[in-house]
Design an enzyme around this catalytic site. Structure first.
Site, PDB file in Angstrom:
ATOM      1  N   ARG A 135       0.821  -1.237   0.000  1.00 11.83           N
ATOM      2  CA  ARG A 135       0.000   0.000   0.000  1.00 11.83           C
ATOM      3  C   ARG A 135       0.844   1.273   0.000  1.00 11.83           C
ATOM      4  O   ARG A 135       0.405   2.330   0.417  1.00 11.83           O
ATOM      5  CB  ARG A 135      -0.968   0.028   1.184  1.00 11.83           C
ATOM      6  CG  ARG A 135      -1.930  -1.135   1.173  1.00 11.83           C
ATOM      7  CD  ARG A 135      -3.151  -0.858   2.020  1.00 11.83           C
ATOM      8  NE  ARG A 135      -4.078  -1.960   1.900  1.00 11.83           N
ATOM      9  CZ  ARG A 135      -4.057  -3.034   2.674  1.00 11.83           C
ATOM     10  NH1 ARG A 135      -3.171  -3.130   3.658  1.00 11.83           N
ATOM     11  NH2 ARG A 135      -4.916  -3.996   2.493  1.00 11.83           N
ATOM     12  N   LYS A 157       2.716  11.515 -11.153  1.00 10.56           N
ATOM     13  CA  LYS A 157       1.952  10.650 -12.052  1.00 10.56           C
ATOM     14  C   LYS A 157       2.773   9.390 -12.294  1.00 10.56           C
ATOM     15  O   LYS A 157       3.924   9.473 -12.728  1.00 10.56           O
ATOM     16  CB  LYS A 157       1.681  11.348 -13.389  1.00 10.56           C
ATOM     17  CG  LYS A 157       0.569  12.372 -13.323  1.00 10.56           C
ATOM     18  CD  LYS A 157       0.238  12.864 -14.720  1.00 10.56           C
ATOM     19  CE  LYS A 157      -0.825  13.938 -14.677  1.00 10.56           C
ATOM     20  NZ  LYS A 157      -1.082  14.513 -16.018  1.00 10.56           N
ATOM     21  N   GLU A 199       9.312  19.725 -24.247  1.00 14.59           N
ATOM     22  CA  GLU A 199       8.641  20.040 -22.973  1.00 14.59           C
ATOM     23  C   GLU A 199       9.188  21.346 -22.391  1.00 14.59           C
ATOM     24  O   GLU A 199       8.459  22.117 -21.768  1.00 14.59           O
ATOM     25  CB  GLU A 199       8.832  18.889 -21.957  1.00 14.59           C
ATOM     26  CG  GLU A 199       8.352  17.520 -22.432  1.00 14.59           C
ATOM     27  CD  GLU A 199       6.812  17.365 -22.500  1.00 14.59           C
ATOM     28  OE1 GLU A 199       6.090  18.283 -22.073  1.00 14.59           O
ATOM     29  OE2 GLU A 199       6.353  16.319 -23.003  1.00 14.59           O
ATOM     30  N   LYS A 241       7.080  23.478 -13.321  1.00 13.26           N
ATOM     31  CA  LYS A 241       6.328  22.235 -13.081  1.00 13.26           C
ATOM     32  C   LYS A 241       5.972  22.125 -11.596  1.00 13.26           C
ATOM     33  O   LYS A 241       4.849  21.764 -11.239  1.00 13.26           O
ATOM     34  CB  LYS A 241       7.143  21.011 -13.533  1.00 13.26           C
ATOM     35  CG  LYS A 241       6.493  19.686 -13.198  1.00 13.26           C
ATOM     36  CD  LYS A 241       5.783  19.023 -14.336  1.00 13.26           C
ATOM     37  CE  LYS A 241       4.866  17.881 -13.855  1.00 13.26           C
ATOM     38  NZ  LYS A 241       4.888  16.693 -14.648  1.00 13.26           N
ATOM     39  N   GLU A 251      -4.766  17.452 -11.109  1.00  9.46           N
ATOM     40  CA  GLU A 251      -5.144  17.879 -12.457  1.00  9.46           C
ATOM     41  C   GLU A 251      -6.635  18.204 -12.570  1.00  9.46           C
ATOM     42  O   GLU A 251      -7.301  17.866 -13.554  1.00  9.46           O
ATOM     43  CB  GLU A 251      -4.771  16.786 -13.476  1.00  9.46           C
ATOM     44  CG  GLU A 251      -4.560  17.343 -14.870  1.00  9.46           C
ATOM     45  CD  GLU A 251      -4.033  16.283 -15.847  1.00  9.46           C
ATOM     46  OE1 GLU A 251      -3.521  16.705 -16.871  1.00  9.46           O
ATOM     47  OE2 GLU A 251      -4.126  15.078 -15.571  1.00  9.46           O
ATOM     48  N   ARG A 255      -3.285  22.322 -13.463  1.00 13.20           N
ATOM     49  CA  ARG A 255      -2.292  21.381 -14.011  1.00 13.20           C
ATOM     50  C   ARG A 255      -2.601  21.017 -15.460  1.00 13.20           C
ATOM     51  O   ARG A 255      -1.719  20.564 -16.199  1.00 13.20           O
ATOM     52  CB  ARG A 255      -2.234  20.125 -13.120  1.00 13.20           C
ATOM     53  CG  ARG A 255      -1.104  19.188 -13.493  1.00 13.20           C
ATOM     54  CD  ARG A 255      -0.845  18.130 -12.438  1.00 13.20           C
ATOM     55  NE  ARG A 255       0.197  17.225 -12.868  1.00 13.20           N
ATOM     56  CZ  ARG A 255       0.773  16.307 -12.121  1.00 13.20           C
ATOM     57  NH1 ARG A 255       0.407  16.181 -10.854  1.00 13.20           N
ATOM     58  NH2 ARG A 255       1.717  15.530 -12.596  1.00 13.20           N
ATOM     59  N   ASN A 259      -0.753  20.130 -20.428  1.00 14.48           N
ATOM     60  CA  ASN A 259      -1.096  19.300 -21.595  1.00 14.48           C
ATOM     61  C   ASN A 259      -1.009  20.079 -22.907  1.00 14.48           C
ATOM     62  O   ASN A 259      -1.405  19.560 -23.954  1.00 14.48           O
ATOM     63  CB  ASN A 259      -2.502  18.712 -21.428  1.00 14.48           C
ATOM     64  CG  ASN A 259      -2.551  17.774 -20.247  1.00 14.48           C
ATOM     65  OD1 ASN A 259      -1.594  17.046 -20.001  1.00 14.48           O
ATOM     66  ND2 ASN A 259      -3.637  17.817 -19.489  1.00 14.48           N
ATOM     67  N   HIS A 262      -0.243  18.382 -26.159  1.00 15.80           N
ATOM     68  CA  HIS A 262      -0.383  16.944 -25.953  1.00 15.80           C
ATOM     69  C   HIS A 262      -1.672  16.377 -26.555  1.00 15.80           C
ATOM     70  O   HIS A 262      -1.743  15.180 -26.825  1.00 15.80           O
ATOM     71  CB  HIS A 262      -0.317  16.598 -24.466  1.00 15.80           C
ATOM     72  CG  HIS A 262       1.067  16.704 -23.897  1.00 15.80           C
ATOM     73  ND1 HIS A 262       1.789  17.882 -23.918  1.00 15.80           N
ATOM     74  CD2 HIS A 262       1.883  15.790 -23.309  1.00 15.80           C
ATOM     75  CE1 HIS A 262       2.963  17.679 -23.354  1.00 15.80           C
ATOM     76  NE2 HIS A 262       3.048  16.413 -22.981  1.00 15.80           N
ATOM     77  N   HIS A 266      -0.630  13.346 -28.528  1.00 20.22           N
ATOM     78  CA  HIS A 266      -0.987  11.966 -28.190  1.00 20.22           C
ATOM     79  C   HIS A 266      -1.703  11.295 -29.353  1.00 20.22           C
ATOM     80  O   HIS A 266      -1.479  10.114 -29.637  1.00 20.22           O
ATOM     81  CB  HIS A 266      -1.895  11.934 -26.953  1.00 20.22           C
ATOM     82  CG  HIS A 266      -1.139  12.044 -25.666  1.00 20.22           C
ATOM     83  ND1 HIS A 266      -1.694  12.513 -24.505  1.00 20.22           N
ATOM     84  CD2 HIS A 266       0.139  11.727 -25.359  1.00 20.22           C
ATOM     85  CE1 HIS A 266      -0.797  12.487 -23.537  1.00 20.22           C
ATOM     86  NE2 HIS A 266       0.331  12.023 -24.035  1.00 20.22           N
ATOM     87  N   HIS A 279       7.786  10.893 -28.143  1.00 18.97           N
ATOM     88  CA  HIS A 279       6.707  11.663 -27.520  1.00 18.97           C
ATOM     89  C   HIS A 279       6.926  13.175 -27.703  1.00 18.97           C
ATOM     90  O   HIS A 279       6.032  13.904 -28.122  1.00 18.97           O
ATOM     91  CB  HIS A 279       6.624  11.286 -26.035  1.00 18.97           C
ATOM     92  CG  HIS A 279       5.687  12.121 -25.246  1.00 18.97           C
ATOM     93  ND1 HIS A 279       4.315  12.057 -25.404  1.00 18.97           N
ATOM     94  CD2 HIS A 279       5.906  13.075 -24.305  1.00 18.97           C
ATOM     95  CE1 HIS A 279       3.742  12.917 -24.585  1.00 18.97           C
ATOM     96  NE2 HIS A 279       4.682  13.546 -23.913  1.00 18.97           N
TER      97      HIS A 279
END
Ligand code: NAD
Ligand code: GLY
Length: 389
Positions: A135, A157, A199, A241, A251, A255, A259, A262, A266, A279
């Protein structure tokens, strides 16, 4: 804000601490040349017992594991090294299971820190394993790619891919510390370094016009990984960041600006089967397209996409959309986990350093994409106002 190179000369010779403020889950990002040889010292300061597990991949193991292990051993840690294969394939249920098997079989305890030594792939799978084993055990990020140093290692993330989509299974799980050694970037292949620059450029567009101007003025030095410029881009990117995550960990709102580029990026990765673009390269094309969309919708003037396209090109990144049917791209955008109430949302720059988030109707997107395909640019008939911007 104006970012000047002269103000940060020799910037990462001394440690720089950037806080991520999340109450009980707060932590520091520490940037320093040679930090890889001080892992033991940094970990000792957290008082986490005398055992540590490193997760790395075959390439990074060869380059950096010996130094990391030596430093930990010198500070009294018994170290286990687990190696995953190089590449995105490691972000899978199979490798998650193998990591968990190894943690169980070697009787790692709650107090045992798990250290991710590598790029974003290693950080994502190691962080996910750390978040679910017993956990949750202590997790330390030691990122070794530009993508991981400026983005993936910060903000918690974690995750793996599902056969139907990238990063679909995961958790939010903050590390206890992010330790960045800029010198590790010297062995990074040019294409991987370039992917990280996408980025870095993103941070200038979404938050900091002065930083964007710095990149416009100093891209040749940045491309050469000249230490002072590298120090500045790492420090500024990590600070943006960290502040963004501190304001909105899950998010829900702020946040989402991360993106930028993106949504389409993506989709391009998906329709090209993750083979054609890194990417960051897909994000670079996505940033230019999102800026053109902003101009098409009348929320930005033409200079915004032009400046972004020029900077992307000077970073040796692709800027133009390949020829793909608009319907496939829109369908791929619909699969994205950031779709809200069936609507595709775009982060749109309204100026350099400023963005808005807006839903864009499929019909507007179809028309825009039709005219953005190679050979058809410049045929937008008119600028219209963004719906819901
Ligand atoms: P990566 O981890 O695959 O690393 C790129 C390549 O560089 C690999 O071949 C790796 O072995 C090699 N490498 C790593 N460090 C090196 C070094 N110092 N010298 C030489 N080679 C080195 O890719 P990446 O670009 O770092 O990360 C991409 C991954 O990160 C994707 O899976 C993406 O989904 C994820 N990501 C996550 C977040 C997040 O917030 N969690 C953010 C961005 C990206
Ligand atoms: N890489 C985007 C985020 O961390 O939110």
């Amino acid at each position: 804000m104006t970012t000047r190179l002269s103000s940060i000369s020799n910037s990462t010779a001394q440690p720089i601490r950037i806080p991520v403020n999340l109450g009980a889950r707060s932590y520091d990002i520490i940037l320093q040349n040679g930090l890889l040889d001080r892992l033991g010292q940094q970990l000792s300061a957290l008082r986490l017992g005398n055992r540590a597990v490193i997760i790395t991949n075959s390439i990074v193991k060869r380059l950096y594991a010996r130094r990391a292990v030596q430093s930990l051993k010198a500070h009294g840690f018994a170290v286990t090294v687990l190696v995953v294969p190089d590449g995105e394939q490691a972000k899978s249920m199979r490798w998650l299971n193998l990591i968990l098997d190894a943690l169980v079989e070697s009787r790692c305890e709650r107090g045992t820190p798990l250290i991710a030594l590598g790029g974003g792939v290693v950080g994502d799978i190691a962080g996910f394993a750390a978040s679910v084993y017993l956990r949750g055990i202590h997790f330390i990020q030691v990122p070794t790619t530009l993508v991981a140093q400026v983005d993936a290692s910060i903000g918690g993330k974690t995750g793996i891919n599902h056969r139907l989509g990238k990063n679909l299974i995961g958790t939010f799980y903050q590390p206890r510390m992010v330790l960045i050694d800029p010198v590790a970037l010297m062995t990074l292949p040019d294409r991987e370094y370039g992917a990280g620059l996408a980025e870095v450029i993103k941070y200038g567009v979404i938050e900091d016009a002065g930083f964007f101007e710095f990149l416009e003025a100093h891209m040749p030095r940045v491309l050469k990984r000249e230490p002072a410029s590298l120090g500045l881009i790492l420090r500024t990117s990590c600070a943006i960041k960290a502040a963004t995550v501190s304001a909105d960990e899950r998010e829900g709102d702020r946040r989402r600006i991360l993106n930028f580029g993106h949504t389409l990026g993506h989709a391009l990765e998906t329709v090209t089967g993750y083979r054609r673009y890194q990417h960051g390269e897909a994000v670079a094309i996505g940033m230019v397209a999102a800026a053109r969309l902003a101009s098409h919708l009348g929320v930005a003037d033409n200079s915004v996409p032009e400046r972004i396209k020029d900077l992307v090109a000077r970073a040796a990144l692709p800027s133009e959309m390949p020829r793909y049917p608009a319907a496939s791209l829109i369908s791929a955008m619909r699969q994205d986990k950031k779709v809200q109430e069936q609507q595709i949302h775009f982060v749109l720059p309204t100026a350099i350093g400023k963005v808005t988030i807006a839903p864009v109707q499929d019909s507007d997107l179809r028309e825009f994409l039709k005219h953005s395909l190679p050979g058809r640019r410049g045929r937008h008939a008119s600028h219209r106002s963004a719906r819901g911007a």
